[in-house]
Structure formats: structure tokens, C-alpha cells
Scaffold this motif. Structure first.
Motif, PDB file in Angstrom:
ATOM      1  N   THR A   1      81.745 -18.118  78.343  1.00  0.00           N
ATOM      2  CA  THR A   1      81.452 -19.544  78.386  1.00  0.00           C
ATOM      3  C   THR A   1      80.526 -19.826  79.565  1.00  0.00           C
ATOM      4  OG1 THR A   1      82.371 -21.781  78.657  1.00  0.00           O
ATOM      5  CG2 THR A   1      83.543 -19.993  79.740  1.00  0.00           C
ATOM      6  N   THR A   2      79.669 -20.824  79.418  1.00  0.00           N
ATOM      7  CA  THR A   2      78.793 -21.240  80.513  1.00  0.00           C
ATOM      8  C   THR A   2      79.229 -22.592  81.079  1.00  0.00           C
ATOM      9  OG1 THR A   2      77.242 -22.070  78.830  1.00  0.00           O
ATOM     10  CG2 THR A   2      76.787 -19.902  79.779  1.00  0.00           C
ATOM     11  N   ILE A   3      80.478 -22.948  80.814  1.00  0.00           N
ATOM     12  CA  ILE A   3      81.044 -24.187  81.339  1.00  0.00           C
ATOM     13  C   ILE A   3      81.450 -23.987  82.795  1.00  0.00           C
ATOM     14  CG2 ILE A   3      82.902 -25.876  81.127  1.00  0.00           C
ATOM     15  CD1 ILE A   3      80.942 -26.019  78.841  1.00  0.00           C
ATOM     16  N   CYS A   4      81.006 -24.874  83.663  1.00  0.00           N
ATOM     17  CA  CYS A   4      81.383 -24.891  85.082  1.00  0.00           C
ATOM     18  C   CYS A   4      81.709 -26.332  85.465  1.00  0.00           C
ATOM     19  CB  CYS A   4      80.255 -24.378  85.976  1.00  0.00           C
ATOM     20  SG  CYS A   4      79.646 -22.736  85.552  1.00  0.00           S
ATOM     21  N   THR A   5      82.710 -26.502  86.288  1.00  0.00           N
ATOM     22  CA  THR A   5      83.064 -27.839  86.761  1.00  0.00           C
ATOM     23  C   THR A   5      82.595 -28.002  88.199  1.00  0.00           C
ATOM     24  OG1 THR A   5      85.001 -27.909  85.312  1.00  0.00           O
ATOM     25  CG2 THR A   5      84.930 -29.488  87.127  1.00  0.00           C
ATOM     26  N   VAL A   6      81.486 -28.713  88.374  1.00  0.00           N
ATOM     27  CA  VAL A   6      80.943 -28.970  89.711  1.00  0.00           C
ATOM     28  C   VAL A   6      81.664 -30.172  90.305  1.00  0.00           C
ATOM     29  CG1 VAL A   6      78.883 -29.617  91.024  1.00  0.00           C
ATOM     30  CG2 VAL A   6      78.703 -27.992  89.127  1.00  0.00           C
ATOM     31  N   THR A   7      82.263 -29.994  91.469  1.00  0.00           N
ATOM     32  CA  THR A   7      83.030 -31.063  92.105  1.00  0.00           C
ATOM     33  C   THR A   7      82.306 -31.712  93.278  1.00  0.00           C
ATOM     34  OG1 THR A   7      84.171 -29.352  93.404  1.00  0.00           O
ATOM     35  CG2 THR A   7      85.271 -30.131  91.407  1.00  0.00           C
ATOM     36  N   ARG A   8      81.331 -31.011  93.856  1.00  0.00           N
ATOM     37  CA  ARG A   8      80.527 -31.596  94.936  1.00  0.00           C
ATOM     38  C   ARG A   8      79.097 -31.111  94.785  1.00  0.00           C
ATOM     39  NH1 ARG A   8      82.889 -30.602 100.804  1.00  0.00           N
ATOM     40  NH2 ARG A   8      81.240 -32.094 101.303  1.00  0.00           N
ATOM     41  N   ALA A   9      78.153 -32.023  94.997  1.00  0.00           N
ATOM     42  CA  ALA A   9      76.729 -31.670  95.000  1.00  0.00           C
ATOM     43  C   ALA A   9      76.065 -32.646  95.972  1.00  0.00           C
ATOM     44  CB  ALA A   9      76.130 -31.776  93.611  1.00  0.00           C
ATOM     45  N   GLN A  10      75.847 -32.183  97.201  1.00  0.00           N
ATOM     46  CA  GLN A  10      75.359 -33.059  98.270  1.00  0.00           C
ATOM     47  C   GLN A  10      74.066 -32.520  98.855  1.00  0.00           C
ATOM     48  OE1 GLN A  10      79.345 -32.638 100.208  1.00  0.00           O
ATOM     49  NE2 GLN A  10      79.067 -34.813 100.663  1.00  0.00           N
ATOM     50  N   LEU A  11      73.236 -33.433  99.302  1.00  0.00           N
ATOM     51  CA  LEU A  11      71.975 -33.074  99.939  1.00  0.00           C
ATOM     52  C   LEU A  11      71.967 -33.636 101.349  1.00  0.00           C
ATOM     53  CD1 LEU A  11      69.317 -31.585  99.090  1.00  0.00           C
ATOM     54  CD2 LEU A  11      68.313 -33.857  98.844  1.00  0.00           C
ATOM     55  N   PHE A  12      71.652 -32.779 102.301  1.00  0.00           N
ATOM     56  CA  PHE A  12      71.592 -33.165 103.711  1.00  0.00           C
ATOM     57  C   PHE A  12      70.210 -32.831 104.264  1.00  0.00           C
ATOM     58  CE2 PHE A  12      75.938 -31.975 102.711  1.00  0.00           C
ATOM     59  CZ  PHE A  12      76.703 -32.969 103.281  1.00  0.00           C
ATOM     60  N   ALA A  13      69.846 -33.506 105.344  1.00  0.00           N
ATOM     61  CA  ALA A  13      68.600 -33.194 106.053  1.00  0.00           C
ATOM     62  C   ALA A  13      68.813 -33.457 107.537  1.00  0.00           C
ATOM     63  CB  ALA A  13      67.448 -34.036 105.519  1.00  0.00           C
ATOM     64  N   ASN A  14      67.994 -32.819 108.363  1.00  0.00           N
ATOM     65  CA  ASN A  14      68.022 -33.154 109.781  1.00  0.00           C
ATOM     66  C   ASN A  14      67.251 -34.456 110.002  1.00  0.00           C
ATOM     67  OD1 ASN A  14      65.425 -32.233 109.362  1.00  0.00           O
ATOM     68  ND2 ASN A  14      65.341 -31.001 111.239  1.00  0.00           N
ATOM     69  N   GLU A  15      67.257 -34.934 111.227  1.00  0.00           N
ATOM     70  CA  GLU A  15      66.635 -36.231 111.513  1.00  0.00           C
ATOM     71  C   GLU A  15      65.146 -36.231 111.183  1.00  0.00           C
ATOM     72  OE1 GLU A  15      66.463 -39.562 115.123  1.00  0.00           O
ATOM     73  OE2 GLU A  15      67.315 -37.582 115.477  1.00  0.00           O
TER      74      GLU A  15
END
Length: 270
Positions: free
Chosen positions: A162-176
Motif C-alpha cells: 500500500t502507498t497509504i501514509c498518514t501525515v500528522t505534521r507538515a511544517q515549514l520554518f525559516a530563519n529571520e
């Protein structure tokens, strides 16, 4: 007795975690070191398989060992192992817990810098001079939480049951300054090169060569393109592995690529 080993490694010099004939792998180096110290062949089982040049700021493997009472295995291993592999903890556990099969969540961080820096060269992916729309990339990351079939985001999808995945977090960060970027993703499982493929397409959204609609169509239609491209391996870290019986904080202080502190990173907001 079954022992869980909590480790970290810099993957630049290795052809991935898994031991295979004719290559230098993290697993092979660890098994060789353990066998040398304990004077008996030792086999280990890792919590996953990282690709060539991919790192792990938190990784677990298990081994069934009979240890002499007077041995300080943590000290001995760290003395014998090369400097790019570190043993943080050795934990005796009752029963037969499995480092790979019993993991309930894995997290990865992918690091990008857009200016040339020799001190980041082997631990973060350089996309030189890229002007990236971070808010567009953030919108792409948020779409990952709405879908579960990642058939179009992996290599050789037909080899999986199966190619089913449960993504629970997907966040993008950057420095100042916005010239260092960190993509964080957590899920119950991941497919081959899935995170690097996601990151490559997010970067295309960020530089305008792919629309958000095109990105989402891969999630909706689940049809992989004829040519699948992935982001560079050296930016990727397995950064957290969680078990029902074990949830240890990662040891990020050993790596400057993570930034001097968590406050260094600011989440990209819409």
C-alpha cells in the motif's frame, strides 16, 4: 537480553543505513564495532533505511546481547566508532520489542540554504540564489495533511502493498533572513525517497516552476510523472522515532545545522 541503541550519524560517507555487499553502510560499521568489542558476531536491526548521504539525528537499532557485567559498552563503542557515528544511550528492554516494526511515528527534517556556506555543505542542501515564495511552499505543505495516498511521491510504488501514509505534521520554518529553510514532516510511515520528492516539488512551487494546483494534482490523481526527481540527499535527517514504550528527545545539540536553538527557526505563517 534485548537492547535498544539510541544513536545519531552523519551520512555523508555512507551508502545508507542498510548493509549490502560491496558498500560502506552505517549498519556494517556498527556490526563490525560491536563484534570486535564483544568478540562474537553481532547482528542488528535498525528502525528504518536511510538513503546514501542521508543523516539521522535520532535513530534506533536493537540487538540481542549477553554483556559482561564489567563492560562499559557505551564508552567502548564511542571510542571505536568513527566520529560521524555517535551512541547516545543503550537501553535494556524486556521482551522482544522491534526497532522497526514497533515504531508508531517517524519525523524527518529537511534543511535548505540559499547562500554558499562551507560549514553547511555536508549537512544542508544548497539551492544557490533561489528566490523562494515561502508562503506558497507552506500552502503546499498544508495540502499533505489532507491526503493519504502518496503513490505519486515515491520511487517504485508497485513494490509496496500500500502507498497509504498518514501525515500528522507538515511544517515549514525559516530563519529571520529567510535564506535558511527547514521542512519538518511526521507520519506513521514513509515510502522510498518520499520526503525528498515532496521537497523537490515544494521547491518548484516556491520558485514558480510548478503551480500549487499541479502539486495537488499529484495527490489527487496519484499518477507519478515519467521522470521522478528528488531533492539532494544531504539536506535530509531522520530526526525523531517514537514507540509506544519509548519516546526520547533527540540530541540536536551535536549538530550546528539545526541552528543554535529552536528559537532560531520561525514557522512560516500565511
Amino acid at each position: 537480553m534485548r537492547y535498544f541503541f539510541h544513536i545519531g550519524y552523519h551520512g555523508q560517507a555512507y551508502s545508507g543505513w542498510q548493509k549490502l555487499p560491496g558498500i560502506v553502510s552505517v549498519q556494517k560499521v556498527l556490526e563490525t564495532a560491536l563484534s570486535r568489542i564483544l568478540k562474537t558476531p553481532v547482528s542488528i536491526n535498525g528502525c528504518g533505511r536511510t538513503d546514501a548521504q542521508v543523516h539521522a539525528s535520532q535513530f534506533f537499532f536493537h540487538a540481542d546481547l549477553t554483556l559482561p557485567e564489567d563492560i562499559d559498552l557505551l564508552f567502548r563503542l564511542n571510542k571505536v566508532l568513527p566520529p560521524d557515528i555517535a551512541i547516545f544511550d543503550i537501553l535494556p528492554l524486556e521482551g522482544t520489542p522491534h526497532a522497526r516494526l514497533d515504531a508508531v511515528q517517524r519525523s524527518y527534517d529537511y534543511f535548505i540554504h540559499t547562500y554558499k556556506d562551507p560549514f553547511l555543505h555536508h549537512g544542508s542542501a544548497l539551492y544557490l540564489g533561489k528566490t523562494l515564495d515561502l508562503k506558497a511552499m507552506k500552502r503546499a505543505a498544508m495540502l499533505l495533511l489532507q491526503y493519504h495516498d502518496y503513490r505519486a511521491f515515491c520511487i517504485s510504488p508497485d513494490k509496496y502493498r500500500t502507498t497509504i501514509c498518514t501525515v500528522t505534521r507538515a511544517q515549514l520554518f525559516a530563519n529571520e533572513a529567510g535564506d535558511r529553510i527547514r521542512f519538518h514532516i511526521s507520519a506513521n510511515r514513509f515510502l522510498g525517497k518520499m520526503i525528498r520528492i515532496i521537497t523537490h516539488r515544494m521547491l518548484r512551487v516556491g520558485d514558480g516552476s510548478m503551480s500549487l494546483h499541479e502539486f495537488e494534482r499529484y495527490l489527487i490523481d496519484r499518477v507519478p510523472p515519467k521522470t521522478i526527481r528528488a531533492a539532494y540527499p544531504q539536506g535530509l535527517y531522520l530526526s525523531r522515532v517514537v514507540y509506544p514504550f519509548l519516546d526520547l528527545p533527540r540530541r540536536t545539540e551535536f549538530s550546528t545545522v539545526f541552528g543554535p536553538s529552536e528559537s532560531y527557526w520561525r514557522e512560516v505563517l500565511l
